[in-house]
Motif scaffolding. Sequence first.
Motif, short mmCIF file in Angstrom:
data_model
loop_
_atom_site.label_atom_id
_atom_site.label_comp_id
_atom_site.label_asym_id
_atom_site.label_seq_id
_atom_site.Cartn_x
_atom_site.Cartn_y
_atom_site.Cartn_z
N ALA A 1 37.52 37.24 28.94
CA ALA A 1 38.23 35.98 29.21
C ALA A 1 38.36 36.09 30.71
O ALA A 1 38.40 34.92 31.36
N HIS A 2 38.51 36.87 31.28
CA HIS A 2 38.67 36.90 32.71
C HIS A 2 37.99 37.98 33.35
O HIS A 2 37.71 39.07 33.09
N THR A 3 37.28 37.64 34.54
CA THR A 3 36.62 38.52 35.36
C THR A 3 37.04 38.54 36.89
O THR A 3 37.37 37.62 37.64
N VAL A 4 37.06 39.88 37.38
CA VAL A 4 37.38 40.16 38.82
C VAL A 4 36.32 40.75 39.47
O VAL A 4 35.78 41.94 38.91
N ASN A 5 35.72 40.36 40.81
CA ASN A 5 34.93 41.10 41.39
C ASN A 5 35.44 41.94 42.55
O ASN A 5 36.29 41.31 43.29
#
Length: 1409
Positions: free
Chosen positions: A763-767
Amino acid sequence: MAERGARLLVFFTSLIVLRFGGADKGSAIQEFTPFRFSVEPVDTLAVRGLPAVLNCSAASAAPVRVEWKKDGTFLNLVADDRKRQLADGSLLISTVVHNKHNKPDEGVYQCVASIDNLGTISSRTARLTVAGLPRFLSQPEGVSVRMGGSEMLSCEVMEELVPFTRWERDGRPVELDARVIQLPSGALVISNASQTDAGLYRCTIDALGPPKTTEEAELQVSADSGVEEKLETLQGPVSVAKVVGESVLLPCVMKGYPVPVIRWTFNDRSIDEGHERFTVIGGGSLQIVNLTEEDAGIYVCQADGGNMTSEIQAELTVHVPPRFVTRPSNTYAQESMDIIFECDITGSPPPTVRWMKDGDTVIPSDYFRIVKQHNLQVLGLVKSDEGFYQCLAENDAGNVQASAQLIILDLASSPAERSGPAPSAPRDVVASLVSTRFIKLTWRQPAEPHGENITYSVFYSLDGTNRERVENTSGPGEMQVTIQNLVPDTKYTFRVVASNANGPGESSAPLTVATQLEVQVPGPAPNLQVVSVGPASVALSWERPVNGNGDIQTYKLFYSEKGQDSEQDMDVTGLSYTMTGLKKFTEYSFRVVAYNKHGPGISTDDVTVRTLSDVPSAPPQNLTLEVLNSTSIMVRWLAPPPGTLNGELTGYKLRYRKGLRRADAIEISTSQLLQLIDGLEKGKVYTVRVSATTVNGSGPTTEWIAAETFENDLDESQVPGVPSSLHVRPLVNRIVVTWTPPENQDILVRGYKIGYGIGSPHAHTVNLDYKQRFYSIDNLDPSSHYVITLKAFNNMGEGVPIYNSATTRPQSDPIDPDIDFYELFNNPYTPAPDPTPMLPPVGVQATVLSHDTIKVSWADNSLAKNQKITDSRYYSIRWKTNIPANTKYKTANTTSLFHTVTALKPNTLYEFSVMVTKSRRSSTWSMTAHGTTAETLPASAPKDVTVISKEGNPRMININWQPPTEANGKITGYIIYYSTDVNAEVHDWVVEPVVGNRLTHQIQGLTLDTAYYFKIQARNSKGMGPMSDAVHFRTPKAEPSDKMSSDQGLQVKPGHPTLPEHGIGSNMDKPGITGSRENHILVIVVIVSVGAFTIIAVVVGAVLCTRRSNSHQKKKRAACKSNTGSHKYKSSSKDLKPPDLWIHHERLELKPIDKSPDPNPVMTETPIPRAAQDPVEPSHQIQELEESVSTRRGVRPKIMMPFDSQPPQPVISAHPIHSLDHLHHHHHHYHLPPRGYLHHQISLRAPASPNTHLHRSPSAESVRNQPAAPEPPVAPSQPITSAELQKTEALIKEEDPPSINPPAAHIRPTHPLKSFAVPALTVSAHNPPTYETALPSTPLLAQPAPGVKTASIGTLNRARAPMPVTVPNAPDQSETSKMLDMTYETDELSEEMAHLEGLMKDLNAITTG
């Protein structure tokens, strides 16, 4: 001194009488109240979760109320259930609360004791510090040591936890002695090792709850092999500050073979180890007990290891707490006296002193002064000054306080207590001598002294204040006193009170005297020369002032550093001085002021000089090494601290070497703050150091910093592996995630990617950056199940993910606690390369310092509690403004916990954030802080200034402009300057203020055909900006013809009080038309071109023919009335008739007409006043006014309109203006009219309206060019004598030059259609009647003297020549009555008026052509 001694003698005599002899009268002097602190709070180290006590106790015979302050604010103990006050006044904190985000108990505390109706005292301040969680920053490592050698086991903890640490060997406590010592850092040093020292060691934190220990580290003791071992520094001395009386341990731990010999020097002198206070322990560390101020200095540890030597130096600073040499003492005083509380303090560094009264800080003012560094002087005591005064001194070593009580006595006895009468007020108090800084007063004895040995007290105060000071005479009977130390050019109020044996008497009347301007002071010292003679010294010389005005007592040398607002000074007795101790390569400003007995003289001009340059006094900051690959290292550093370059920076010298050998170092010169070193060997250790250089040479170098190149470069031919671990910690609204990198460290990782969601990780992605090892997923829903995935990636792609899941806690749980990441994820211990993640800075604050400077400060939770930086980390600050929106960030680096950002724009909002970097790890950017720079003066002038003439009024202009480009704040107004001379001084220009942010302004009353120059400057809350360039504008040469035709004048030659012989309404009396004939021809041509001339001419001709026949008959009737002299009407409201309505007569000006003997009168530029006339009755004037209205109809078409029966309102006023030329010819024929007549206002009727009012022109130019004549005081109905008239004539001639035109009354039109009637002022030359006017009297202009009366309505100082005007007779009563009976509808009337207005415009154009 004699006067001061006499004053004190009188005071103490009275005091003794009241103290010992006042019992008979039942009065007693107030005793001092013992009031002090028996116990004061001290600095305390508290433990989280345990109780803490701050002791305080106040001693006094009266009931004492104790309160507590924290960080300057009173504590509300009623609302705090964890804090309570004990019976003796101490503060008890039952449970100390302290975590990362909430530190309610840590701070500065102060005890405040009060006695009702007496005063308040405050204790010294005490700091409460809370120890952090028991935590080890690093683990001890196993080591090996030779027999007889030295070794160190580290135990890195927070500074405040060091006192709670101890060591164990094989589970038993280690006993410390001269051979085995524990360093201030907590590390354990074992010297002269033997086999008994071998074993397993661990460090323990005790007394803070359950003991916490490190992992065990083994110490191995090996036999002496005889192999030489290089000299290695395990721990060297560091600079430290201690307080007098404490002990200090300067470590110097060296390792090598042969065993190094360690010696210590102090300020380049060897230390005698036999001294009882100096001891070398632990194989080389220096211990000093019972420190004194003399122990401060530079200590050097010298190690000699055979073929190698080493020297390490450190500075010991010894602080001395503040100590009272002289304490303030209790004082009795009397109102109006001056007192001084003494407070002499010593300490190192020099303490700062502040004074408090009853718990409130004393702010220096005119009556509260700090003298002789720390003493408090109170001038002119008043009753409210009573109370407790405290001197509080503070420096880095501590703070102390001392208090004293002030009691103001009322020595004046009541009349009932007096044995006899007191003196009356002294007489004839005068200032017999007034100087710049002193005033001498003299007086005479009171009329009723009531005794002998009269003494006097002089009370004086600054004019406008109620705080008096007192000065007594030097002895009985002395009736003069000199008041000294006054301020030049200042008003003072004095009064004198006499006293006899019965007490003080009445006060004299106040006398206000102003001191003179300072004129007796020395002039400036000539030929001031300043020469820089060294990096920190300058030589100054000057000459004696030419005008010394007496002996020069001293010279005061003022100097200040460039860019600093504060100025320092020092006294110099000679004509030269060499100043030392200045900053290197710094610009200073110097000036000299000479002093004589009158005070300071005139200062010299500032002379600026820069001290000479020198080598830098500090090394570059924050040297860091980053290994890029197996053959290159990137070196970065920051410039030396500000103020330490000591010259222009020319570059940096970088030296690096392989290994730890002292030889074959390679040097690189660069001007950048980074340098790439390549071509290195794989898997080798390299050390680097850097120094800054100026033209004078290189400064000190940094310490050698080591880094090891990689054995092999990281592989990026494949994707990274799966992260070795993933830990989650669920909270209410967030989940804290930490991880460790993939186990295969040979594959390059460029970053990590976190995915999360409810039930799905996509649902959510963080780099995230490759250096990061933790992340907080925020803004989550409570009581929800989240799936989390983590994978590493590089340029080849993403690696295999690792999964975990967690359920957030319910909303009912308490607030998220402070998380100790090390405690959470260190059990079991994981082989993560960096177990402690880099946390972003917190508490970022932006403090505005000026219009272009903001100080950014922050805290670093990864540091110790004292926030002291001991490693190679540095901080990056970025900032930008949102205007415009695409503004890029600017950045700066620093190694401190604050940074001052300069060169910002004034009055602009900026946002700031901070990031910390240590080695290859960096934190994320912190939360942003915002700050708006202060306003400053506008930096640019208003732009696009244009000047436009007002249509229809050439004497008025509109000036327009645009705001300045660099307003630097909110514009609060503008200043318009205009002048006819562009080169005139600024103070000679006319000023027009404009309030607010308006961008246009109207200027009236300009002169025709004149060149004007206009400038504008803007202002904001800080002041005025620069002026715009001058804009040139020339006013037109003539006014519009339709306006000029309405300006008519009536002139009568002096000596001929009657009207012209030709009679009223003759051809000679027709109104003239001013203006050029070309303009009229142009008007005619325009009318003909339109095609309307013929039609208008026919219509106008018919109207004129009809009106001319009617006017002939009216002129005949008027002539008959004039010859019979029928002036018998009495003034009443019924006789006043409404005037006729004239169109386009916005201004009407009546001026005298020059009636020359020649049948053809000559018109002149300057109006000549007509002969003086006697006043007439109001009824007479009104009758002639009505006749004038009637006769005028013979000249212009008659236009009448009905009026209501309501009372008329005045709309025009005509005032008599007297002739200066004529006064001396006819003063013997006239009597002065009543004052009421001089102010009488001839009123014409107009429709009743509440808006009908009179206006007087406020033109600034009119006021400047033509001052009003003064009005003589005249009693009504009393004739004036010849002597009085001559005196009045002389006064008028002196004040009013005859060249100035008489002023005229101004009328502001309230409607396009105006009705004006010109009264015919025909008066009798003899026997003026006495009368009382019934008309309203509203004077517009002051009247100088009786004489000729000139009615003038219009603009002052008209440039055009006056024109004659006809004065027609009034109409018949029947005709007027008929007109009054006519009625019109409103719409019909408006339409008719509009039609007539257009008709009259065309008529004027035709007749003037």
